[in-house]
Design a protein around this motif. Structure first.
Motif, PDB file in Angstrom:
ATOM      1  N   GLN A   1     -14.935 -47.922 -31.815  1.00 27.20           N
ATOM      2  CA  GLN A   1     -14.878 -47.499 -33.216  1.00 27.20           C
ATOM      3  C   GLN A   1     -14.661 -45.989 -33.323  1.00 27.20           C
ATOM      4  OE1 GLN A   1     -14.713 -49.355 -35.776  1.00 27.20           O
ATOM      5  NE2 GLN A   1     -15.692 -48.479 -37.566  1.00 27.20           N
ATOM      6  N   LYS A   2     -15.396 -45.259 -32.527  1.00 33.18           N
ATOM      7  CA  LYS A   2     -15.280 -43.797 -32.548  1.00 33.18           C
ATOM      8  C   LYS A   2     -13.884 -43.355 -32.129  1.00 33.18           C
ATOM      9  CE  LYS A   2     -20.205 -43.121 -31.553  1.00 33.18           C
ATOM     10  NZ  LYS A   2     -21.198 -42.633 -30.552  1.00 33.18           N
ATOM     11  N   GLU A   3     -13.327 -44.031 -31.122  1.00 35.19           N
ATOM     12  CA  GLU A   3     -11.974 -43.694 -30.657  1.00 35.19           C
ATOM     13  C   GLU A   3     -10.937 -44.001 -31.732  1.00 35.19           C
ATOM     14  OE1 GLU A   3     -11.494 -45.958 -27.102  1.00 35.19           O
ATOM     15  OE2 GLU A   3     -13.080 -44.870 -26.023  1.00 35.19           O
ATOM     16  N   ALA A   4     -11.095 -45.138 -32.424  1.00 38.65           N
ATOM     17  CA  ALA A   4     -10.136 -45.516 -33.460  1.00 38.65           C
ATOM     18  C   ALA A   4     -10.152 -44.524 -34.610  1.00 38.65           C
ATOM     19  CB  ALA A   4     -10.442 -46.931 -33.961  1.00 38.65           C
ATOM     20  N   TRP A   5     -11.347 -44.098 -35.005  1.00 36.99           N
ATOM     21  CA  TRP A   5     -11.428 -43.118 -36.095  1.00 36.99           C
ATOM     22  C   TRP A   5     -10.929 -41.746 -35.645  1.00 36.99           C
ATOM     23  CZ3 TRP A   5     -11.396 -43.390 -41.058  1.00 36.99           C
ATOM     24  CH2 TRP A   5     -11.841 -44.553 -41.689  1.00 36.99           C
ATOM     25  N   ALA A   6     -11.146 -41.394 -34.395  1.00 36.39           N
ATOM     26  CA  ALA A   6     -10.623 -40.118 -33.892  1.00 36.39           C
ATOM     27  C   ALA A   6      -9.109 -40.078 -34.005  1.00 36.39           C
ATOM     28  CB  ALA A   6     -11.055 -39.913 -32.438  1.00 36.39           C
ATOM     29  N   ALA A   7      -8.456 -41.215 -33.728  1.00 38.85           N
ATOM     30  CA  ALA A   7      -6.995 -41.279 -33.829  1.00 38.85           C
ATOM     31  C   ALA A   7      -6.541 -41.130 -35.284  1.00 38.85           C
ATOM     32  CB  ALA A   7      -6.496 -42.603 -33.248  1.00 38.85           C
ATOM     33  N   ILE A   8      -7.285 -41.725 -36.218  1.00 40.09           N
ATOM     34  CA  ILE A   8      -6.941 -41.588 -37.638  1.00 40.09           C
ATOM     35  C   ILE A   8      -7.089 -40.145 -38.091  1.00 40.09           C
ATOM     36  CG2 ILE A   8      -7.734 -42.158 -39.981  1.00 40.09           C
ATOM     37  CD1 ILE A   8      -8.353 -44.992 -38.936  1.00 40.09           C
TER      38      ILE A   8
ATOM     39  N   GLN B   1      -7.012 -37.477 -36.323  1.00 42.85           N
ATOM     40  CA  GLN B   1      -6.068 -36.598 -35.640  1.00 42.85           C
ATOM     41  C   GLN B   1      -4.862 -36.291 -36.522  1.00 42.85           C
ATOM     42  OE1 GLN B   1      -6.368 -35.072 -32.754  1.00 42.85           O
ATOM     43  NE2 GLN B   1      -4.295 -34.211 -32.715  1.00 42.85           N
ATOM     44  N   MET B   2      -4.460 -37.282 -37.337  1.00 44.57           N
ATOM     45  CA  MET B   2      -3.298 -37.092 -38.203  1.00 44.57           C
ATOM     46  C   MET B   2      -3.681 -36.768 -39.640  1.00 44.57           C
ATOM     47  SD  MET B   2      -0.063 -36.962 -38.353  1.00 44.57           S
ATOM     48  CE  MET B   2       0.442 -36.212 -39.897  1.00 44.57           C
ATOM     49  N   SER B   3      -4.742 -37.360 -40.132  1.00 45.34           N
ATOM     50  CA  SER B   3      -4.984 -37.302 -41.579  1.00 45.34           C
ATOM     51  C   SER B   3      -6.006 -36.266 -42.025  1.00 45.34           C
ATOM     52  CB  SER B   3      -5.429 -38.682 -42.089  1.00 45.34           C
ATOM     53  OG  SER B   3      -6.676 -39.053 -41.535  1.00 45.34           O
ATOM     54  N   ASP B   4      -6.670 -35.602 -41.092  1.00 46.56           N
ATOM     55  CA  ASP B   4      -7.741 -34.683 -41.486  1.00 46.56           C
ATOM     56  C   ASP B   4      -7.196 -33.470 -42.244  1.00 46.56           C
ATOM     57  OD1 ASP B   4     -10.295 -33.642 -41.720  1.00 46.56           O
ATOM     58  OD2 ASP B   4     -10.232 -32.628 -39.772  1.00 46.56           O
TER      59      ASP B   4
END
Length: 769
Positions: A299-306, A308-311
């Motif tokens: 879960q943490k890895e999936a949100w990190a990927a999101i 990475q682009m959207s922050d």
């Protein structure tokens, strides 16, 4: 009630201290979702105080029969309702055989909730003293909905006795005996067909009435004592719509008893209807093999990927930072673009208001966010959704008396049918057609992907142009084409003539459609022949469209030098909002509808919505004049209002005003400006918050097929940064008081405009402008 109980934090939403008055609001604010399902932040254990129970499955709805006082021809027969789905999160907890219930506990201390947006999990902790036996326990619960395996969620429930040895009983359960908060006739929405249990797993099979969506709600549990798995068989009990597993274990003072519960839904939208239990077991096999901790790491890895682009980062303003991340987080919890049959409901998975249906919000506000923070296929899926519903849009128009393939897209829909039951919106708020056409234009302008138009979009545009041609009528008195009996974006005016925004959209839609016909004819002749053959379009019909577009009437005031919102706007008593008694706000809760309709007050951007869409059609001076005329009459009682005004105030270099509008849109729910957050969050307007920074402060535009930036920065901020995916090239923009930096990822050089001047970006290099 003072809403400002949420602690400021860059990456988390935090509540400290237990207050029964904020339970329902927090259930909204701490909601979870993963694009396929979602749930309000209801307590897992029993809570007998006021609560709004809500779990929802994407795409599953019920056609609740329309309830109106007087039926009119053309009314939709139903209002689609997102359904409160069978509950899988429930865990009854008993301490020495007494139920744990925060509503009745004699003391609740160190209560804390955290929604960790960076990593995608929700944690609640407290110390409670039970009212009868006096046992004191510390409880810590962590919950998340998996992005990797989106049919499942996970709960880690810890209980630790603090003052004595106790006997702890966990009863994880499933319950399909649920009802909706929002229901017209109190219909039974679900029919439970099978309840069964095997080993540590349980299942409830149920289907929706009328729409017949078949579902399997499932769970599996395991018990741990001081971190070690206990191989114990639960005692299973079941009723007609309920199944539970009972685990009982003695726990020493200071020890920790833990229940891991995995649960979720398999649905006939994604599986064969007779194989839902089999699909549920496959999911449970996956997560059981991984275990809670490994699934949480994924879960943490999936949100990190999101992120990475959207922050979007903001330095120097913690509340502003928290606000934008909350908005981005909830948008990604609601829709990830993986299923073209889904869309974005205004409340997402956080409540039932608006039926969970699709509105024009998607095209006007959400598509820009998804285009810039995902790959273009996500936005293309949102446009495909409308193409797939074209035949229904034609049927909707036919019900209102239109013909020849004219298409009226619904104001509210689940499956392409109109399902809104207020005549002033169902029949009159036809500007939504224009927003869909604009989204097609906006998608091509941004992505450079023209293929959507010959493949799908041109047929949509033809249906919309046919509608506008038929909806307008020639006025001999004005020697112009007029559009009568409409409601514009300002829903505080109904049944008006010649809403300027609607008329302008109609003209633009026709002209844009004609241009695309010529372009497809020249560049895609096979598609052109297919489309013309299918739609039976003739040159004579196109000539008639163009006659309407060229002869469209636009109300205008010579006195004020502005386009008028509608024909009778100057007949109103023009008292600005600042003269209103604050005790009479919001007017939609304090005034009669009759009084509102006769007032000059504007719910959200109307004329200014047009200036937002078609900014390049008007001069800066015209924008300023219209902003100064209309904003003082705007009460901003729509969640969609502050973002447009923030963008335009920034363009006019009124940064204090732009910043105040930004704060209002970014913290609309966190600070509960509209005093309604307990009903759910305002998901679609959250995309407008993103636009406020990127298009407003960042000054992002597409000019001559290139990215253009004219950044500004609020006085309170030290810096801010965001990323843009433009035609598969990712640009990071960092703005500070001293200047702007650009960094390009990828392998190709590209040029952009910065304050009107050309700037060359090389991959991997950071350029200061």
């Amino acid at each position: 009630m003072n809403q400002e109980y949420i602690k400021a934090d860059n990456w988390s939403i935090i509540e400290e201290g237990f207050d029964q008055e904020t339970v329902k609001s927090s259930e909204s604010l701490f909601s979870l979702g993963n694009g396929a399902m979602g749930q309000r932040a209801n307590f897992e254990e029993t809570y007998t105080g006021p609560t709004f129970q809500g779990s929802y499955i994407a795409g599953v709805y019920y056609p609740d029969k329309t309830r109106v006082g007087w039926w009119k021809n053309g009314y939709p027969e139903y209002f689609a309702k997102v359904l409160n789905a069978p509950n899988w999160i429930g865990i009854d907890v008993l301490i020495n055989n007494e139920p744990l219930d925060l509503f009745t506990c004699t003391a609740v201390k160190d209560f804390r909730r955290e929604l960790n947006m960076k990593e995608g999990w929700y944690k609640r902790s407290f110390i409670a003293t039970l009212p009868n036996n006096g046992a004191k326990v510390q409880v810590v619960i962590t919950r998340f909905l998996s992005l990797d395996i989106d049919e499942v969620g996970a709960i880690n429930y810890n209980v630790s006795p603090l003052d004595q040895d106790v006997e702890v009983t966990f009863v994880p359960f499933l319950d399909s005996g649920i009802t909706n908060e929002d229901s017209n006739w109190d219909d039974k929405f679900w029919n439970t067909t099978e309840v069964h249990s095997k080993d540590n797993r349980a299942y409830i099979q149920a289907h929706t009435m009328k729409t017949n969506f078949k579902t399997c709600t499932f769970m599996a549990s395991e018990l741990l004592l001081d971190g070690k798995i206990l191989n114990v068989e639960p005692n299973a009990k079941q009723k007609e719509t309920w199944v539970g597993h009972t685990y009982t274990q003695k726990v020493k003072q200071g020890g920790v008893i833990t229940l891991h519960k995995f649960g979720g839904y398999t649905v006939s939208r994604n599986h064969k209807a007779d194989a839902l239990v089999e699909a549920a077991n496959s999911v449970l096999d996956q997560v059981s093999q991984l275990g809670f901790n490994a699934l949480l790491e994924k879960q943490k890895e999936a949100w990190a990927a999101i992120w990475q682009m959207s922050d979007i980062t903001i330095e120097g303003d913690e509340k502003a930072q928290q606000g934008i991340r909350f908005n981005i987080f909830q948008l990604n919890q609601t829709y990830l673009g993986t299923d073209p049959k889904l869309n974005i409901g205004p409340k997402g998975f956080t409540g039932e208001k608006y039926g969970g249906s699709t509105y024009w919000d998607t095209e006007a506000y959400c598509i820009p966010f998804y285009m810039a923070t995902k790959n273009q296929n996500v936005a293309r899926n949102l446009l495909r959704y409308r193409y797939e519903h074209l035949e229904k849009a034609i049927e909707n128009a036919q019900k209102l008396g239109f013909n020849n393939g004219a298409a009226l897209y619904p104001m509210v829909t689940m499956n392409g049918e109109e399902c809104h039951n207020e005549w002033e919106i169902t029949f009159e708020e036809i500007h939504r057609n224009g927003a869909i056409a604009f989204a097609i234009y906006n998608y091509y302008r941004y992505t450079g992907d023209y293929s959507y138009i010959p493949e799908m979009g041109l047929e949509v545009l033809i249906g919309i142009a046919r509608f506008w041609h038929q909806r307008a009528n020639y006025s001999e008195a004005k020697n112009k084409y007029v559009i009568l009996g409409v409601t514009g974006p300002n829903e505080y005016e109904n049944n008006v003539n010649n809403n300027w925004y609607t008329n302008y959209l109609a003209k633009w839609c026709i002209e844009y459609t004609v241009k695309q016909l010529h372009k497809v004819k020249d560049g895609y002749p096979d598609d052109y022949e297919r489309i013309v053959g299918h739609t039976r379009l003739t040159s004579n019909e196109i000539d008639k469209w163009e006659e309407v577009a060229k002869g469209m009437y636009f109300p205008y005031s010579e006195k004020y030098g502005v386009y008028l919102q509608q024909d009778g706007f100057l007949d109103k008593e023009l008292i600005t909002v600042d003269k209103l008694d604050k005790m009479e706000r919001p007017i939609n809760q304090k005034w009669s509808w009759d009084r509102i309709l006769r007032s000059p007050y504007i719910k959200q951007a109307d004329v200014l919505q047009c200036f937002y869409f078609f900014e390049d059609h008007f001069s800066q001076e015209m924008l300023e004049k219209h902003f100064d005329f209309y904003e003082p009459f705007t009460v901003h009682e729509s969640s969609l209002s502050p973002c447009v005004h923030s963008i335009q105030a920034a363009k006019l270099d009124r940064m204090d005003q732009a910043y105040q509008f930004y704060l209002r849109t970014s913290r609309l729910d966190l600070d509960d400006y509209n005093k309604e957050v307990e009903e759910g969050l305002h998901i679609t307007s959250m995309a407008g918050t993103w636009m406020s920074i990127v298009e407003g402060f960042g000054g992002l535009r597409i000019i001559d097929d290139k990215l253009s930036f004219n950044p500004r920065i609020p006085n309170k901020w030290k810096s801010y940064s965001f990323k843009i995916n433009f035609r598969n090239r990712i640009i990071k923009v960092t703005v500070s008081a001293s200047g702007t930096k650009f960094k390009l990822d990828g392998h190709e050089q590209m040029s952009i405009r910065y304050k009107g001047k050309r700037l060359e970006l090389n991959p991997g290099e950071e350029i200061s402008a």
